[in-house]
Motif scaffolding. Sequence first.
Motif, PDB file in Angstrom:
ATOM      1  N   ARG A 185      -0.393  97.881  45.160  1.00  0.00           N
ATOM      2  CA  ARG A 185      -0.254  96.434  45.351  1.00  0.00           C
ATOM      3  C   ARG A 185       0.304  95.822  44.068  1.00  0.00           C
ATOM      4  N   ARG A 189       1.282  91.994  42.212  1.00  0.00           N
ATOM      5  CA  ARG A 189       1.218  90.528  42.244  1.00  0.00           C
ATOM      6  C   ARG A 189       2.177  90.022  41.181  1.00  0.00           C
ATOM      7  N   ALA A 242       2.409  88.308  46.382  1.00  0.00           N
ATOM      8  CA  ALA A 242       1.789  89.627  46.475  1.00  0.00           C
ATOM      9  C   ALA A 242       2.638  90.535  47.347  1.00  0.00           C
ATOM     10  N   SER A 261       2.655  94.717  48.788  1.00  0.00           N
ATOM     11  CA  SER A 261       1.846  95.934  48.860  1.00  0.00           C
ATOM     12  C   SER A 261       2.494  96.934  49.785  1.00  0.00           C
TER      13      SER A 261
END
Length: 553
Positions: free
Chosen positions: A518, A520, A530, A532
């Motif tokens: 992930r 950010r 974000a 992922s």
Amino acid sequence: MNVLSIKRLIWLLIVALTLVSVARAETFRVDDIRVEGVQKVSAGTIFNYLPIKVGDTVDAQIIRNAVRVLFKTGFFRDIQIRREGQVMVVVVQERPAIASIEYTGNKELKDEDIEDLLSRNGFSTGKVFNQPLLDRVTQSIEDEYFSRGRYSARVETTITPMPDNRAGITLDIDEGRRAQIREIKIIGNQQYSDAQLRNQMSLDTSKWHSVITHDGRYSKAELTADVERINSFYLDRGYLEFKVVETDVSISANKQDLFVSIVVAEGSQYTVGKVGVEVVGDIARDDVAQLIMLEQGGVYSRQDLVASQTAIEEMLADRGYAFANVNGVPEQRRDTAIVNFTFIVDPGPTVYIRRINIIGNEYTRDEVIRRELRQLEGAVYSLSKIRRSRERLAKLGFFRDVSLQTPRVSGVIDQVDMLVEVEERSTGNFNFGVGYSGSEKLLLQAEIARENLFGTGRELRFKVDHSALTKVYDVAYRNPYYTTHGVSREVFVAQRDVDATEVDSADYHEDTTSGGVRYRIPLTEYDSMALSAAVEDITLASTVDTPIEFGDF
């Protein structure tokens, strides 16, 4: 010479010799000084206070003065000075030392409050007992109860002699019953009713439900605060000359009922006339004027005046003028009840941050704190950046308290240091659980999490769930500053095994392995995006007892 004359001459000689003897008895030279009766006070202490030294010539007046000086020390209950030849003997009887201090009966005043009052009066164990000082301590405790509305409170003292010239002190406290407010009277108000002003107050009269709500309790501190609330109420509504003339609290004969009266003088309600701005330096007048909340023709409000001054100062502080001075100077016209204001703005010098110092971080590394700061060394002072720096540090969750101060640099007028003081808290967690289920048998769960791994600001989590049916292993590792621009990355891996043959349900095996990452990405100071990605591999296996429907799936 006759017989009568001879007798008179003999009598005069006797008187003369007696006077000489008395004079010699009252005046003598001190060849030595001896101290008797001392136990805890050293002889050296007495010599330090004694105004007579070996070699001095003393008389009765000098000795009396010496006795007074020694009594003033408070160490002794009795002092005698006598002469033995040319030796002056000082005989003392010491006051007892305080061996213990006990107090009972206090509920509203905590033990710490009593100890603080004792300390402030210099009354503690080990010190020499002094009755006037004990009386002062007793009065201080009663005064503290009086300030809380307990006017019938009393403190009884007991002095218990102990061996080795010591004394035990016992304070028996009777807190009494708290006096209740029976009436609050406001005198002199014409524009606003008693009810409107009473709504501004925290003090209230006693009612039937006061046992639960505590209404009717008097406190001197609360009355002072209520007076200020009434004052603010009027000043925020244009009454520039308002003042509280007098406050009075009277008590009934049985010391159980209180009557509070507040005398006020309202004065006239003022409206705002002209509002001007005078600026020293290069600050645009329009930038200042747009922050002023007082409007011409509107009712004067102290709250708007203070808010205007604060807004201007903060605007200037955000531009580097850390020591700006803003004053709203009034010009009252009592005949028309109009007040003009001139805002005089002196921004002062542009201020720079010389150095940033960090204290209190015993575990967390300096770089973890510095990367959150928006105010930088060598840069122009900015109030908003300093506030944002504190917000970001508090948001980390690593600290119980965060304080940012900007003390001036000695010898210069345009530099400050920024002191970052943090109080760290525990950032590690360990959870362990045990249970039992009729179908899954023994259940075990454990989780270890560390938010500030080795003081780097990184986070590591490990979790295990174990039973006859399922076995789960989950690991995650997060780096909040994967890049120097604040992009964070979290890597996670999980394994889940299900063995349904061990419980009373449909038989099958499931093995799931997953992992991913992930990110950010910060877009602005307050917004981020974000992203992922993850993969998951699921393997299902059947047994001879697996239902046909599972195989079709």
